[in-house]
Motif scaffolding. Structure first.
Motif, mmCIF file in Angstrom:
data_model
loop_
_atom_site.group_PDB
_atom_site.id
_atom_site.type_symbol
_atom_site.label_atom_id
_atom_site.label_comp_id
_atom_site.label_asym_id
_atom_site.label_seq_id
_atom_site.Cartn_x
_atom_site.Cartn_y
_atom_site.Cartn_z
ATOM 1 N N ASP A 1 0.836 -1.285 -0.157
ATOM 2 C CA ASP A 1 0.010 0.072 0.065
ATOM 3 C C ASP A 1 1.089 1.332 -0.166
ATOM 4 O OD1 ASP A 1 -1.700 2.157 0.658
ATOM 5 O OD2 ASP A 1 -3.241 1.046 2.057
ATOM 6 N N VAL A 2 1.199 1.824 -1.062
ATOM 7 C CA VAL A 2 2.463 2.735 -1.522
ATOM 8 C C VAL A 2 1.712 3.886 -0.752
ATOM 9 C CG1 VAL A 2 3.913 4.207 -3.037
ATOM 10 C CG2 VAL A 2 3.267 1.662 -3.415
ATOM 11 N N SER A 3 0.493 4.161 -0.909
ATOM 12 C CA SER A 3 -0.044 5.440 -0.267
ATOM 13 C C SER A 3 0.082 5.455 1.338
ATOM 14 C CB SER A 3 -1.679 5.614 -0.603
ATOM 15 O OG SER A 3 -1.834 5.549 -2.065
ATOM 16 N N GLN A 4 0.000 4.355 1.693
ATOM 17 C CA GLN A 4 0.042 4.436 3.280
ATOM 18 C C GLN A 4 1.648 4.700 3.626
ATOM 19 O OE1 GLN A 4 -0.445 0.781 5.882
ATOM 20 N NE2 GLN A 4 -2.441 1.620 5.763
ATOM 21 N N VAL A 5 2.548 4.050 2.870
ATOM 22 C CA VAL A 5 3.862 4.192 3.038
ATOM 23 C C VAL A 5 4.233 5.708 2.918
ATOM 24 C CG1 VAL A 5 6.147 3.600 2.410
ATOM 25 C CG2 VAL A 5 4.470 1.622 2.349
ATOM 26 N N THR A 6 3.827 6.546 2.015
ATOM 27 C CA THR A 6 4.013 7.664 1.590
ATOM 28 C C THR A 6 3.679 8.613 2.766
ATOM 29 O OG1 THR A 6 3.830 7.179 -0.769
ATOM 30 C CG2 THR A 6 3.755 9.418 -0.053
ATOM 31 N N GLU A 7 2.507 8.382 3.137
ATOM 32 C CA GLU A 7 1.746 9.324 4.241
ATOM 33 C C GLU A 7 2.625 8.817 5.507
ATOM 34 O OE1 GLU A 7 -2.350 9.141 7.004
ATOM 35 O OE2 GLU A 7 -2.472 8.242 4.998
ATOM 36 N N PHE A 8 3.050 7.593 5.917
ATOM 37 C CA PHE A 8 3.810 7.462 7.081
ATOM 38 C C PHE A 8 5.275 8.014 6.754
ATOM 39 C CE2 PHE A 8 7.670 4.667 8.591
ATOM 40 C CZ PHE A 8 7.286 4.689 9.615
ATOM 41 N N ALA A 9 5.688 8.279 5.618
ATOM 42 C CA ALA A 9 6.904 8.834 5.366
ATOM 43 C C ALA A 9 6.950 10.216 5.593
ATOM 44 C CB ALA A 9 7.594 8.294 3.988
ATOM 45 N N GLY A 10 5.868 10.915 5.300
ATOM 46 C CA GLY A 10 5.679 12.197 5.685
ATOM 47 C C GLY A 10 5.614 12.611 6.986
ATOM 48 N N GLY A 11 5.360 11.599 7.927
ATOM 49 C CA GLY A 11 5.460 11.926 9.205
ATOM 50 C C GLY A 11 6.714 11.745 10.065
ATOM 51 N N LEU A 12 7.809 11.472 9.228
ATOM 52 C CA LEU A 12 9.076 11.001 9.849
ATOM 53 C C LEU A 12 9.784 12.191 10.130
ATOM 54 C CD1 LEU A 12 10.030 7.970 7.794
ATOM 55 C CD2 LEU A 12 9.368 7.960 10.359
ATOM 56 N N GLU A 13 10.858 12.212 11.064
ATOM 57 C CA GLU A 13 11.577 13.540 11.594
ATOM 58 C C GLU A 13 12.469 13.858 10.308
ATOM 59 O OE1 GLU A 13 14.889 14.565 14.571
ATOM 60 O OE2 GLU A 13 13.961 12.614 14.914
ATOM 61 N N GLY A 14 12.440 15.171 10.143
ATOM 62 C CA GLY A 14 13.267 15.620 8.890
ATOM 63 C C GLY A 14 12.732 15.486 7.607
ATOM 64 N N VAL A 15 11.537 14.704 7.439
ATOM 65 C CA VAL A 15 10.815 14.652 6.121
ATOM 66 C C VAL A 15 10.158 16.049 5.814
ATOM 67 C CG1 VAL A 15 9.412 13.628 4.878
ATOM 68 C CG2 VAL A 15 10.938 12.261 6.041
ATOM 69 N N VAL A 16 10.476 16.868 4.758
ATOM 70 C CA VAL A 16 9.677 17.857 4.357
ATOM 71 C C VAL A 16 8.708 17.749 3.447
ATOM 72 C CG1 VAL A 16 9.881 20.395 3.311
ATOM 73 C CG2 VAL A 16 11.878 19.422 4.681
ATOM 74 N N VAL A 17 8.862 16.579 2.451
ATOM 75 C CA VAL A 17 7.887 16.383 1.502
ATOM 76 C C VAL A 17 8.005 14.805 1.269
ATOM 77 C CG1 VAL A 17 9.380 16.834 -0.394
ATOM 78 C CG2 VAL A 17 6.838 16.973 -0.908
ATOM 79 N N ALA A 18 6.732 14.200 0.947
ATOM 80 C CA ALA A 18 6.770 12.750 0.734
ATOM 81 C C ALA A 18 5.690 12.412 -0.400
ATOM 82 C CB ALA A 18 6.449 11.995 1.834
ATOM 83 N N ARG A 19 6.009 12.123 -1.359
ATOM 84 C CA ARG A 19 5.178 11.972 -2.522
ATOM 85 C C ARG A 19 5.178 10.307 -3.163
ATOM 86 N NH1 ARG A 19 3.974 16.939 -3.939
ATOM 87 N NH2 ARG A 19 5.445 18.692 -3.881
#
Length: 194
Positions: free
Chosen positions: A21-39
């Protein structure tokens, strides 16, 4: 410098998105420390996918990039060139191999998605510590050292020498020839091995 990380999750057509579920992985990545943008993008390695990364590097002042896609062996150089053309040091990038290490080997969608999240999280943490590297040229000695003067070592030394390079052949025993020198006759001509 504070890490400003961009994370790009590739669907790879159905190669990744069919299992993860790539959308779920992308949303998760957006909340990680230091991440400004996740697409999420269908094919991050495509020209439009690379243009998206370049645009984000400029618009969001990214100084690190994580690509969650296929094997670095396949596209690491592609993405390094993308970073370089956007003015970012090409070594400030980390790839999470979610195709070969997750999608292709994990049948359960929930398990695959969790594993992809773990790989992306690890890549984000790792890239935060990357330092810019600069390629440099160093002089080298073109001479070759061949260790072992058995038949293989002698043949290697002869071929290297015949190509015009200096060779040092080293043998620990008092005579050369290895096990071959211990034989009485050789097949098929029955010549003396010595």
């Amino acid at each position: 410098m504070e890490p400003r990380i961009g994370v790009y999750c590739c669907d790879c057509g159905a190669n990744i998105a069919g299992t993860v579920d790539v959308s779920q992985v992308t949303e998760f990545a957006g909340g990680l420390e230091g991440v400004v943008v996740a697409r999420e993008y269908k094919f991050v390695c495509s020209d439009p996918g690379q243009d998206l990364i370049k645009r984000d590097i400029k618009e969001h002042s990214l100084n690190r990039v994580v690509i969650a896609s296929c094997s670095p062996r396949l596209h690491e150089l592609t993405f390094r060139r993308t970073l370089a053309s956007a003015g970012l040091n090409p070594y400030l990038m980390e790839m999470a191999n979610v195709r070969e290490q997750v999608a292709w080997v994990t049948e359960d969608r929930e398990l695959a998605t969790a594993k992809a999240k773990a790989l992306v999280s690890a890549a984000v943490r790792r890239v935060a510590y990357h330092q810019p590297l600069e390629p440099r040229e160093v002089s080298m000695n073109p001479a070759t050292l061949v260790v072992g003067a058995g038949i293989a070592g002698i043949q290697a030394a002869l071929e290297i020498a015949n190509s015009g390079n200096r060779v040092f052949l080293v043998e620990r025993e008092p005579s050369i020839g290895g096990h071959m020198a211990q034989l009485d006759k050789t097949f098929p001509t029955l010549d003396c091995s010595a």
